[in-house]
Enzyme design. Structure first.
Site, PDB file in Angstrom:
ATOM      1  N   CYS A  49      13.480  58.958  63.727  1.00  0.00           N
ATOM      2  CA  CYS A  49      14.255  58.675  62.516  1.00  0.00           C
ATOM      3  C   CYS A  49      15.051  57.376  62.689  1.00  0.00           C
ATOM      4  CB  CYS A  49      15.212  59.829  62.215  1.00  0.00           C
ATOM      5  SG  CYS A  49      16.226  59.539  60.741  1.00  0.00           S
ATOM      6  N   CYS A  76      18.706  57.609  61.537  1.00  0.00           N
ATOM      7  CA  CYS A  76      19.596  58.398  62.393  1.00  0.00           C
ATOM      8  C   CYS A  76      19.898  57.674  63.703  1.00  0.00           C
ATOM      9  CB  CYS A  76      18.963  59.750  62.723  1.00  0.00           C
ATOM     10  SG  CYS A  76      18.193  60.597  61.345  1.00  0.00           S
ATOM     11  N   ASP A  77      18.844  57.165  64.333  1.00  0.00           N
ATOM     12  CA  ASP A  77      18.976  56.677  65.706  1.00  0.00           C
ATOM     13  C   ASP A  77      18.989  55.157  65.850  1.00  0.00           C
ATOM     14  OD1 ASP A  77      18.991  59.314  66.677  1.00  0.00           O
ATOM     15  OD2 ASP A  77      16.809  59.399  66.641  1.00  0.00           O
TER      16      ASP A  77
END
Length: 205
Positions: A29, A32-33
């Site tokens: 992701c 997200c990351d």
């Protein structure tokens, strides 16, 4: 009434090192990351819309992005490709078969791939690998029971109704666009309200 919310899972490369370094450099992701790799070198696996969008997003955060695509050309929309190729810190490699994610035992330090045209093996030194080769909806168990899309997602209408009366679905397992937690939560609320409405109407009759 039934609400199906079985979600989806990232399609994996299934190469050595992928599972070992998941969460230690291997990610799925970019939203997200991505911030965890600020200023670092990363690879994006996949030249479809999700892969190219990920590379574009990451290019604004990381130091350098290498996008690897298995086929000879990218499959993303032309407008996304135009944006991608305008970025100075992105390199695109086609005909690339990822063969291994390497690391030092703690975190990722590189990626190995084979040039499918020449057969030559190559290594890229980097700190992160973002796998963007698709989502697999957890719907195999529903084959033959209700309508699924060509991507195996549960087909729903605006009220989260499936092709079976009294059966509703929500989230990443469905045809709803944009696979994000906040969207799945909203869809879950819609499905619950729709199921409640269905039960009231069913009991009334």
């Amino acid at each position: 009434a039934v609400i199906i919310a079985t979600g989806a899972r990232w399609r994996e490369m299934n190469v050595p090192g992928e599972k070992q370094y998941r969460g230690h450099g291997v990610a799925y992701c970019p939203h997200c990351d991505g911030p965890l790799f600020k200023g670092k070198r990363v690879a994006v696996i996949g030249g479809g819309n999700s892969g190219v969008e990920a590379a574009i997003d990451l290019a604004g955060v990381v130091g350098h992005v290498t996008l690897l695509e298995f086929e000879g050309i990218l499959r993303a929309d032309a407008v996304l490709q135009k944006k991608l190729f305008s970025l100075a810190n992105v390199k695109v490699i086609t005909e690339a078969l990822t063969t291994e994610v390497t690391g030092d035992g703690q975190k990722v330090n590189g990626l190995l791939y084979t040039d499918r045209a020449s057969g030559d093996a190559h290594r890229i030194d980097l700190e992160g690998v973002f796998v963007q080769i698709g989502l697999l909806p957890n719907s195999d168990w529903l084959t033959g029971t209700l309508a699924l899309s060509r991507h195996r997602e549960i087909e729903i209408d605006a009220r989260c109704e499936t092709s079976l009366p009294g059966v509703f679905a929500a989230g990443d397992v469905t045809t709803v666009p944009y696979k994000q937690i906040v969207i799945a939560m909203g869809e879950g609320a819609k499905a619950a309200l729709s199921a409640f409405d269905h039960l009231i109407r069913s009991s009334a009759s």
